[in-house]
Scaffold this active site. Sequence first.
Site, PDB file in Angstrom:
ATOM      1  N   GLY A   1      85.939 -85.643  -8.934  1.00 39.74           N
ATOM      2  CA  GLY A   1      86.247 -86.086  -7.578  1.00 39.74           C
ATOM      3  C   GLY A   1      86.902 -87.451  -7.587  1.00 39.74           C
ATOM      4  N   ASN A   2      87.079 -88.039  -6.422  1.00 37.81           N
ATOM      5  CA  ASN A   2      87.652 -89.389  -6.336  1.00 37.81           C
ATOM      6  C   ASN A   2      87.009 -90.149  -5.189  1.00 37.81           C
ATOM      7  OD1 ASN A   2      89.477 -89.237  -3.839  1.00 37.81           O
ATOM      8  ND2 ASN A   2      90.158 -87.455  -5.005  1.00 37.81           N
TER       9      ASN A   2
END
Length: 230
Positions: free
Chosen positions: A33-34
């Site tokens: 993810g980010n």
Amino acid sequence: AAGRAAAQDLAGRHVVVSAGGTHEALDPVRFLGNASSGLMGTAIAREAALRGARVTLVAAAMTAEPPSGVEVEQVVSTADLAAVMQRLAPQADAVVMAAAPADFTPAEVSTTKIKKDGDGGMTLHLVQTTDVLAAISRSRRPEQVIVGFAAETAPDRDQLVQLGQAKLARKGCDLLVLNDVSAGKVFGRATTQITLIDPAGIVDEVTGTKSQAAASIVDALAARLAGMSG
Ligand code: CTP
Ligand code: CA
């Protein structure tokens, strides 16, 4: 922005805004993810709705609450985001890609939880995802307004704008919102610093709250929609 809040310059328009960061599954319990919070996209969705637009917020993982009065479609991966955006974009008057889609996704998703094996490390094999913004720009109608974002780390504003012009041309969008993401300046914060560009150069610069930045972005978007349809 408060003085303009009642202007209904987007009445009758449909604006599709993506926000948040995608998750790319590795196995049933893990993902890549980010750090995108979804705050910027949410602020744009809220501003467009206040100005009379029908707004669809395509929400990947976000910590921000979706604003009231907007339709929300949840997505997980960049592939999901691509599918939903490609379904919604043809009917929209304007599309704003504020989401942070993962650029890479695991080549294979394990259906079972990945286990450690002795003391060894592991190598992930990643493949590139669909560039949603470029795909939308390629199949756009000429009267649509397409807005992209670019998170860059640049040593100064000139180089930031140079990177931005190259990305704007590559993506084929009308407006690009440039964010300097050096040293955690943006993610998860209420304030931001944006440089808004179009193919001719700098349109506006805002240092302030994300709702002030959103007002500037929606101003530029609304001006282009008005200019194109008289
Ligand atoms: N974007 C997209 N689909 C992707 C990656 C990015 O639609 N798979 C969109 C983002 O939502 C943003 C714009 O493209 O509006 C630019 O994203 P950015 O990450 O700055 O650019 P990339 O093209 O991914 O290039 P790089 O990360 O290598 O700089
Ligand atoms: Ca990227």
